[in-house]
Design a protein around this motif. Structure first.
Motif, PDB file in Angstrom:
ATOM      1  N   GLY A 191       0.820  -1.217   0.000  1.00 16.08           N
ATOM      2  CA  GLY A 191       0.000   0.000   0.000  1.00 16.08           C
ATOM      3  C   GLY A 191       0.848   1.259   0.000  1.00 16.08           C
ATOM      4  N   ASN A 192       0.210   2.344   0.416  1.00 20.66           N
ATOM      5  CA  ASN A 192       0.801   3.665   0.310  1.00 20.66           C
ATOM      6  C   ASN A 192       1.813   3.921   1.428  1.00 20.66           C
ATOM      7  N   ILE A 193       3.041   4.396   1.085  1.00 20.37           N
ATOM      8  CA  ILE A 193       3.992   4.623   2.170  1.00 20.37           C
ATOM      9  C   ILE A 193       3.621   5.837   2.994  1.00 20.37           C
ATOM     10  N   LEU A 194       2.776   6.692   2.450  1.00 16.28           N
ATOM     11  CA  LEU A 194       2.335   7.827   3.259  1.00 16.28           C
ATOM     12  C   LEU A 194       1.567   7.335   4.483  1.00 16.28           C
TER      13      LEU A 194
ATOM     14  N   THR B 203      -6.543   9.522   3.289  1.00 12.81           N
ATOM     15  CA  THR B 203      -7.403  10.422   4.050  1.00 12.81           C
ATOM     16  C   THR B 203      -8.316   9.637   4.979  1.00 12.81           C
ATOM     17  N   THR B 204      -8.760   8.467   4.550  1.00 12.76           N
ATOM     18  CA  THR B 204      -9.636   7.685   5.420  1.00 12.76           C
ATOM     19  C   THR B 204      -8.886   7.218   6.668  1.00 12.76           C
ATOM     20  N   THR B 205      -7.634   6.761   6.468  1.00 14.95           N
ATOM     21  CA  THR B 205      -6.860   6.344   7.635  1.00 14.95           C
ATOM     22  C   THR B 205      -6.738   7.486   8.624  1.00 14.95           C
ATOM     23  N   LEU B 206      -6.381   8.662   8.109  1.00 13.89           N
ATOM     24  CA  LEU B 206      -6.190   9.804   8.996  1.00 13.89           C
ATOM     25  C   LEU B 206      -7.508  10.185   9.664  1.00 13.89           C
TER      26      LEU B 206
ATOM     27  N   PHE C  17      -0.359  17.975   9.359  1.00 13.99           N
ATOM     28  CA  PHE C  17       0.883  17.997   8.594  1.00 13.99           C
ATOM     29  C   PHE C  17       0.900  16.871   7.568  1.00 13.99           C
ATOM     30  N   LEU C  18       0.445  15.681   7.984  1.00 17.77           N
ATOM     31  CA  LEU C  18       0.384  14.575   7.033  1.00 17.77           C
ATOM     32  C   LEU C  18      -0.490  14.938   5.833  1.00 17.77           C
TER      33      LEU C  18
END
Lengths: 283, 67, 218, 202
Positions: free
Chosen positions: A82-85, C25-28, C208-209
């Motif tokens: 998945g995304n490293i972010l 964005t969902t994770t955050l 920030f993320l």
């Protein structure tokens, strides 16, 4: 997926044990056995446990849940390519978790450990500059795209060595006894871990094990690329030994110096990425 | 949390994660559905098992304030 | 398009205001939600202080009035960060970010501790002056491209956002509460009331993320 | 091309203003003065938004302004608690001309009438200014609940007008009027509260 999680946990704890062993040998001590961290985790799990009188009990317990949950999630993201972010987001969240561990108990030592972990936020900025450097080349932040890019163009370690160095510093800042580990200074007893004993502490070991595996694995995936499983294990062990040498041979910086150094690294990285962006990406 | 409740929660999450592993391997449920279950279930299982086995019975402690 | 945050899998539309849920964005968003629930449900800890020169120690207790105020502020902070996580509009994002700045001050404003209040005041000055690059960054995005919608910007059909404008935006967010300006904020965490204080650091982290994602998407 | 040049010049001017503001801010050491100066620094950001020169800019300046003011108010309150100034009595100006002559009343009536003619947010601001001026010069001892109620009701009218826009667009003229008047009263009432906030007797 359960076997992967357990394997990652076990492997991470072994890596941490290896770290202790290497550091001990450099200091001419025999050092604990390699599986010491695993023994610690098991020992703590079978100890009678309660929540301290002064603690904010829901936070005290819940932060352990969050800690384990986020690192399981990070591992799954790595497995799925998945995304490293997201992974780096979770890495940054580790700071919040440490903060929560420290503050929720009400103990002064925990509090200072937590506040120190907040100061160590400066270590996260190089991370994003290196992410930007990677994205300039790969045009994607999904791990599988990055691995695919490296299969064609060769490891990113050779293409953007400064980004790899910045990420190495980031790994270093989460190693016990490293130059940036202001969170674990000896004047703070056990820092943010002071009040979490018994199976809460075992949960912390679970976090640490998963965290070590995830971070090293991500580093290898992002900068070296896809390898067979045995290759991953060997490279991660080598990486861990390099980290241990760095930890053993450098002094622990004061919080102020740590932040200054990391800010300087960030500045250098910004200039570097700016240069890349200005000159245009080859290929 | 009472020890009995903790035992029930631990058993539930453990069994759920264990049982749903087979449909996941067989490809019946997607990676992320099972992943979400694990992300929530693993820590809950861990803590509930801890509470069920090792929760303290007596008076709580004061925090550590120095040697 | 650089699929920085992954492909969005759900759009929530309120007229021309579009919220979008991509993997990042969902994770955050979920994280912000989780900690907001913590804030709502948990009681603050009693912080133990050692009285120097004796064996005594004392626990600080938060009064109910202060508790309600801070709980409200922390919840507002959580809601603002949730909004900032999923908004699809650059200007809305900057508004949410500065709202987070205000609520961060609010969380510790009621603490009767001079160090904490001083730190909060200095942080407030920094974050207020950071609204200059923040808002001007957003405004210049509209000026150079003609749109503020991240979804439109991500398509790549609009003119590219200049690096200077992006750095304005990032600089604004850094001023709102990241290192090195974070140093002004660290003292704020000495305040008792762990669940509320944690929102200060969580919100700035999430924001920030998100700004990293936004700057790389544009 | 002409527009772009105008925009760049405007941008340059505003950025220079911002830099001057930041320079002054960095030189100033007193906390209270810094709070006052920060307002000065805040204005260029609104200027940059206004430079867009579209109706979008108008829609963006408003929330920017509100957030800035909210932050300023929060900091002001924090300054008061920080320095322990809450319990200090606040006295009005008591300039003889302002206390006795009818001039403040006339000025504020003119402002209110002009505000009503303008209507909408700007009108509310101007009419509110008139009332602030009156209250500040003459003092006001009543309780605030009446003004607060007026503000609340007019706010509800404003929101209702938006629902009319959404669900019954054919009555747009009615909705425009309702929204204009609602926001006029709301802003006016809120500003009037500002005028009485630091009255005597505390």
């Amino acid at each position: 997926m359960i076997p992967e999680i357990l394997a990652a946990l076990f492997f991470g704890l072994l890596l941490l044990g290896l770290h202790r062993k290497v550091v001990a040998r450099i200091q001419k001590r025999p050092g604990p056995p390699v599986w010491q961290e695993f023994l610690h985790a098991a020992k703590f799990f079978w100890k009678q446990t309660w929540v301290p009188k002064t603690a904010s009990s829901l936070m005290f317990v819940g932060i352990v849940l969050v800690g384990i949950g986020i690192w399981v999630a990070a591992l799954l993201v790595v497995i799925a390519g998945g995304n490293i972010l997201i992974i780096f987001g979770i890495y940054m969240l580790q700071k919040i978790v440490e903060h929560g561990f420290g503050l929720s108990s009400g103990s002064p030592y925990g509090k200072f450990g937590g506040v120190r972990s907040v100061i160590s936020a400066a270590s996260e900025i190089p991370l994003f500059v290196s992410v930007a450097a990677i994205a300039l080349f790969t045009h994607s932040l999904a791990l599988q795209d990055i691995v695919a890019y490296q299969a064609v163009h060769g490891p990113l370690l050779l293409i953007v060595p400064p980004a790899a160095f910045a990420m190495f510093l980031v790994l270093l800042s989460k190693m016990p006894g490293g130059p940036f580990s202001v969170v674990e200074g000896k004047e703070l007893v056990s820092g943010y871990k002071t009040e979490h004993f018994g199976f809460f502490r075992a949960g912390l070991y679970v976090c640490d094990g998963l965290k070590t595996t995830v971070l090293l694995w991500t580093f290898v995936l992002v900068f070296i690329g896809g390898l067979p499983t045995a290759g991953f294990i060997i490279v991660m062990v080598i990486l861990m030994i390099i980290l241990s040498f760095t930890c053993a041979l450098t002094p622990m910086l004061t919080p102020f110096d740590s932040v200054t150094l990391q800010t300087l690294v960030t500045g250098a990285m910004l200039v570097y990425v700016g240069c890349i962006a200005a000159m245009g990406v080859p290929g | 949390m009472k020890k009995k409740d903790a035992r029930i929660i631990a058993a539930l999450t453990g069994v759920l994660m264990g049982v749903l592993y087979f449909p996941y391997v067989a490809g019946l449920i997607t990676f992320w559905t099972y992943g979400a279950l694990l992300v929530i279930g693993a820590p809950v299982f861990f803590l509930a098992a801890g509470f069920a086995m090792m929760a303290g019975e007596g008076e709580e402690d004061d925090p550590f304030i120095g040697y | 398009m650089i699929a920085v945050g992954g492909e969005p899998f759900y759009y929530l539309e309120f007229g021309d205001i579009v919220l979008y849920f991509s993997p990042v964005t969902t994770t955050l968003f979920v994280l912000a939600l989780l900690f907001t629930l913590f804030v709502l449900a948990s009681r603050p800890e009693r912080q133990v202080d050692i009285a120097f020169g004796s064996d005594a120690y004392l626990a600080k207790v938060i009064t109910p009035g202060e508790l309600h105020f801070r709980k409200f502020m922390a919840t507002a902070c959580g809601l603002a960060s949730m909004g900032a996580m999923v908004t699809g509009d650059v200007f809305d994002f900057t508004l949410f970010a500065s709202l987070v700045g205000i609520t961060n001050i609010g969380i510790v404003a009621a603490v009767k501790n001079r160090h904490v209040q001083n730190a909060a005041y200095q942080y407030g000055l920094v974050s207020l002056s950071a609204t200059v690059p923040l808002f001007s960054g957003a405004a210049m995005v509209a000026a150079t491209t003609g749109t503020l919608s991240l979804i439109e910007l991500a398509k790549g059909t609009y003119p590219a956002v200049p690096l200077a404008v992006k750095s304005f935006l990032v600089l604004g967010i850094i001023g709102e509460g990241m290192a090195p300006f974070y140093a002004a904020k660290a003292e704020m965490f000495r305040a008792p009331g762990a669940p509320y204080v944690i929102m200060c650091s969580l919100s700035s982290l999430l924001i920030f993320l998100r700004v990293v994602e936004i700057a790389m998407t544009m | 091309m002409v527009v772009w040049q105008e925009y760049s010049i405007g941008l340059l001017v505003v950025l220079v203003t911002a830099i001057i503001g930041f320079y002054v801010l960095s030189r100033e050491k007193d906390d209270l003065h810094r709070l006052l100066l920060i307002d000065l620094v805040e204005i260029p950001s609104l200027g940059i938004i206004a430079l867009l020169g579209t109706d979008l800019a108008e829609a963006l300046v408003l929330p920017g302004l509100v957030v800035g003011i909210a932050e300023l108010l929060a900091l002001g309150q924090l300054y008061l608690t920080k320095e322990g100034l809450q319990d200090r009595p606040v006295r009005g100006l008591h300039i003889e001309v302002i206390d006795t002559s009818p001039a403040p009343v006339i000025i504020s009536i003119l402002l209110v009438i002009y505000g009503i003619i303008l209507s909408g947010f700007t009108g509310g601001g101007i009419a509110g200014l008139g009332i602030v001026f009156l209250f500040m010069s003459r003092g006001f001892k009543e309780n605030f609940s009446l003004i607060e109620a007026a503000a609340g009701i007019s706010w509800a009218v404003w929101i209702l007008a938006f629902f009319v826009f959404m669900f019954a667009p054919q009555y747009w003229y009615f909705a425009v009027m309702a929204a204009g008047i609602g926001i006029l009263f709301k802003v006016m009432a809120k500003m009037a509260l500002v005028g009485t906030m630091w009255g005597e007797g505390r």
